[in-house]
Design an enzyme around this catalytic site. Sequence first.
Site, PDB file in Angstrom:
ATOM      1  NE  ARG A  31      -4.096  -1.931   0.819  1.00 45.17           N
ATOM      2  CZ  ARG A  31      -5.241  -1.530   1.347  1.00 45.17           C
ATOM      3  NH1 ARG A  31      -5.512  -0.255   1.472  1.00 45.17           N
ATOM      4  NH2 ARG A  31      -6.139  -2.402   1.707  1.00 45.17           N
ATOM      5  NE  ARG A  35      -7.795   5.290   2.564  1.00 49.83           N
ATOM      6  CZ  ARG A  35      -8.774   4.590   3.155  1.00 49.83           C
ATOM      7  NH1 ARG A  35      -9.965   5.107   3.288  1.00 49.83           N
ATOM      8  NH2 ARG A  35      -8.536   3.386   3.614  1.00 49.83           N
ATOM      9  NE  ARG A  44     -10.510   7.749  -3.195  1.00 47.91           N
ATOM     10  CZ  ARG A  44     -11.735   8.085  -2.817  1.00 47.91           C
ATOM     11  NH1 ARG A  44     -12.365   9.059  -3.411  1.00 47.91           N
ATOM     12  NH2 ARG A  44     -12.336   7.420  -1.842  1.00 47.91           N
ATOM     13  CG  ASP A  80      -9.139  -2.838  -3.954  1.00 46.83           C
ATOM     14  OD1 ASP A  80      -8.463  -2.282  -3.074  1.00 46.83           O
ATOM     15  OD2 ASP A  80      -9.965  -3.730  -3.706  1.00 46.83           O
ATOM     16  CE1 TYR A 156     -13.210  -6.712   1.934  1.00 43.34           C
ATOM     17  CE2 TYR A 156     -11.359  -8.046   1.220  1.00 43.34           C
ATOM     18  CZ  TYR A 156     -11.855  -6.972   1.923  1.00 43.34           C
ATOM     19  OH  TYR A 156     -11.001  -6.155   2.615  1.00 43.34           O
TER      20      TYR A 156
HETATM   21  O1  1CP Z   1       0.430   0.903  -3.447  1.00 46.81           O
HETATM   22  C1  1CP Z   1      -0.444   0.042  -3.270  1.00 46.81           C
HETATM   23  O2  1CP Z   1      -0.209  -1.063  -2.743  1.00 46.81           O
HETATM   24  C2  1CP Z   1      -1.841   0.414  -3.678  1.00 46.81           C
HETATM   25  C3  1CP Z   1      -2.578  -0.582  -4.480  1.00 46.81           C
HETATM   26  C4  1CP Z   1      -3.527  -1.404  -3.623  1.00 46.81           C
HETATM   27  C5  1CP Z   1      -3.400  -2.748  -3.266  1.00 46.81           C
HETATM   28  C6  1CP Z   1      -2.210  -3.637  -3.526  1.00 46.81           C
HETATM   29  C7  1CP Z   1      -4.777  -0.959  -3.118  1.00 46.81           C
HETATM   30  C8  1CP Z   1      -5.305   0.405  -3.261  1.00 46.81           C
HETATM   31  N1  1CP Z   1      -5.413  -2.023  -2.537  1.00 46.81           N
HETATM   32  C9  1CP Z   1      -4.589  -3.112  -2.599  1.00 46.81           C
HETATM   33  C10 1CP Z   1      -4.861  -4.471  -2.130  1.00 46.81           C
HETATM   34  C11 1CP Z   1      -5.997  -4.680  -1.188  1.00 46.81           C
HETATM   35  N2  1CP Z   1      -7.253  -4.163  -1.235  1.00 46.81           N
HETATM   36  C12 1CP Z   1      -5.951  -5.589  -0.122  1.00 46.81           C
HETATM   37  C13 1CP Z   1      -4.766  -6.464   0.189  1.00 46.81           C
HETATM   38  C14 1CP Z   1      -3.740  -5.682   0.968  1.00 46.81           C
HETATM   39  C15 1CP Z   1      -3.955  -5.629   2.440  1.00 46.81           C
HETATM   40  O3  1CP Z   1      -4.125  -6.705   3.081  1.00 46.81           O
HETATM   41  O4  1CP Z   1      -3.892  -4.512   2.979  1.00 46.81           O
HETATM   42  C16 1CP Z   1      -7.192  -5.572   0.516  1.00 46.81           C
HETATM   43  C17 1CP Z   1      -7.617  -6.371   1.734  1.00 46.81           C
HETATM   44  C18 1CP Z   1      -8.009  -4.663  -0.195  1.00 46.81           C
HETATM   45  C19 1CP Z   1      -9.417  -4.337   0.089  1.00 46.81           C
HETATM   46  C20 1CP Z   1      -9.555  -2.906   0.377  1.00 46.81           C
HETATM   47  N3  1CP Z   1      -9.622  -1.950  -0.590  1.00 46.81           N
HETATM   48  C21 1CP Z   1      -9.533  -2.249   1.619  1.00 46.81           C
HETATM   49  C22 1CP Z   1      -9.388  -2.939   2.979  1.00 46.81           C
HETATM   50  C23 1CP Z   1     -10.671  -2.861   3.728  1.00 46.81           C
HETATM   51  C24 1CP Z   1     -10.812  -3.945   4.755  1.00 46.81           C
HETATM   52  O5  1CP Z   1     -11.842  -4.590   4.674  1.00 46.81           O
HETATM   53  O6  1CP Z   1      -9.909  -4.105   5.593  1.00 46.81           O
HETATM   54  C25 1CP Z   1      -9.642  -0.878   1.393  1.00 46.81           C
HETATM   55  C26 1CP Z   1      -9.697   0.250   2.391  1.00 46.81           C
HETATM   56  C27 1CP Z   1      -9.683  -0.722  -0.021  1.00 46.81           C
HETATM   57  C28 1CP Z   1      -9.702   0.560  -0.768  1.00 46.81           C
HETATM   58  C29 1CP Z   1      -8.362   0.955  -1.260  1.00 46.81           C
HETATM   59  N4  1CP Z   1      -7.536   0.144  -2.041  1.00 46.81           N
HETATM   60  C30 1CP Z   1      -6.401   0.841  -2.373  1.00 46.81           C
HETATM   61  C31 1CP Z   1      -6.515   2.144  -1.776  1.00 46.81           C
HETATM   62  C32 1CP Z   1      -5.485   3.247  -1.918  1.00 46.81           C
HETATM   63  C33 1CP Z   1      -7.729   2.204  -1.081  1.00 46.81           C
HETATM   64  C34 1CP Z   1      -8.289   3.409  -0.359  1.00 46.81           C
HETATM   65  C35 1CP Z   1      -9.342   3.969  -1.238  1.00 46.81           C
HETATM   66  C36 1CP Z   1      -9.628   5.427  -1.053  1.00 46.81           C
HETATM   67  O7  1CP Z   1      -8.975   6.271  -1.686  1.00 46.81           O
HETATM   68  O8  1CP Z   1     -10.580   5.718  -0.323  1.00 46.81           O
END
Ligand code: 1CP
Length: 347
Positions: A31, A35, A44, A80, A156
Amino acid sequence: MWDRRTLSPRERFLRACRREPVDQVPVWLMRQAGRYMPEYQAVRAGRSFLELCKSPELCRDVALQPIRAFGLEIAIVFSDILLPAEAMGCDLVFDEDGPKIRNPVRDRAQVEALRDFDAAAATPWPAQALALTAAALGPDRPVIGFCGAPFTLACYMIEGRGSRNYENTKRMLYGAPETLHLLLERLTDNLVGYVEDQIAAGATAVQIFDSWAGCLTREDYIAFAHPYTKKLVQRLARHDVPIISFVNGCAHVLDVMVDSGAQVLSIDECVDPAIARSIAGDKVAIQGNMDPTALLATPAVAERETRKNLEAFGHGRGHVFNLGSGILKWTPPECVHACVKAVQGWS
Ligand code: 1CP
């Protein structure tokens, strides 16, 4: 042994994945785009997260932000893990606290009603974003492609949102295991082409995120998570691109993970690196483990904790520096900078 930094970032990363000697421990951060960065917030602003994921030029720009800001040399495609769920027919939205699926999959008829998809037609954005990111970075800097593991995606799709106890998933696992197996099988089949498109677009390596498999007992991990990740790895093996397998909450299944066929195990912060090293032996490289909350205090603390983590891994061979889970959104960017510099200055 090596003059400082004789390898290109791509060669350094690939050598670390293969457990060959390197001139410096390669580093990227789960990540790393997101944010916590004001530059990300600016892109964003005024658009939804899904809109951003479906705008490949913007995905490229966002993926490059941490490369520019912190001198990182490894990028991960901006996307994502839930895009394939949408392509299979889930009604996906993202709000303040993360993803929501408005039509969760709870029974066999709903599993059967899911679509098989062709990634290039149904969800082309990650591969397009990856190609643009790779072109911007040039041939010497790696870009990682990714997908969610079948088990985490199934969670999910069944829960419809983040969950503490995974009640719906566990109800299916215990009450209708054949329905869960069918869903996992279908996810695995669909993920192969989705990842292959990212490889064709230029992915240097691929990470499979099993963020939620840590909720399983060892026995259930062996029955419901491991076989599908292993099948996915096997079906991608012919591409000769390193696969990184990340399981959050993996301490009790590390010895099982070693057998997935992935070249790199990505471990969370609760595992002792020396224990992980001894279980991995000469079979797989290790990535991860730095506690993401160690980046919440000050740059000096981030630097100190980064050095401690590098020391805990011992010799740098077969080590890719990373966090044990994703960067938190309250992380001060200067702490990320201090962490990256500490790895790059380590010998
Ligand atoms: O640089 C990077 O790694 C960004 C690319 C990326 C990746 C690899 C994003 C952007 N998401 C992910 C993978 C991801 N998405 C995972 C696996 C990583 C981990 O375990 O942390 C998971 C579980 C998700 C699902 C997801 N998408 C969540 C987690 C929510 C939860 O249930 O715990 C969230 C908050 C998102 C949204 C998201 N994905 C990525 C970003 C930058 C965001 C935030 C979105 C925003 O701008 O509001």
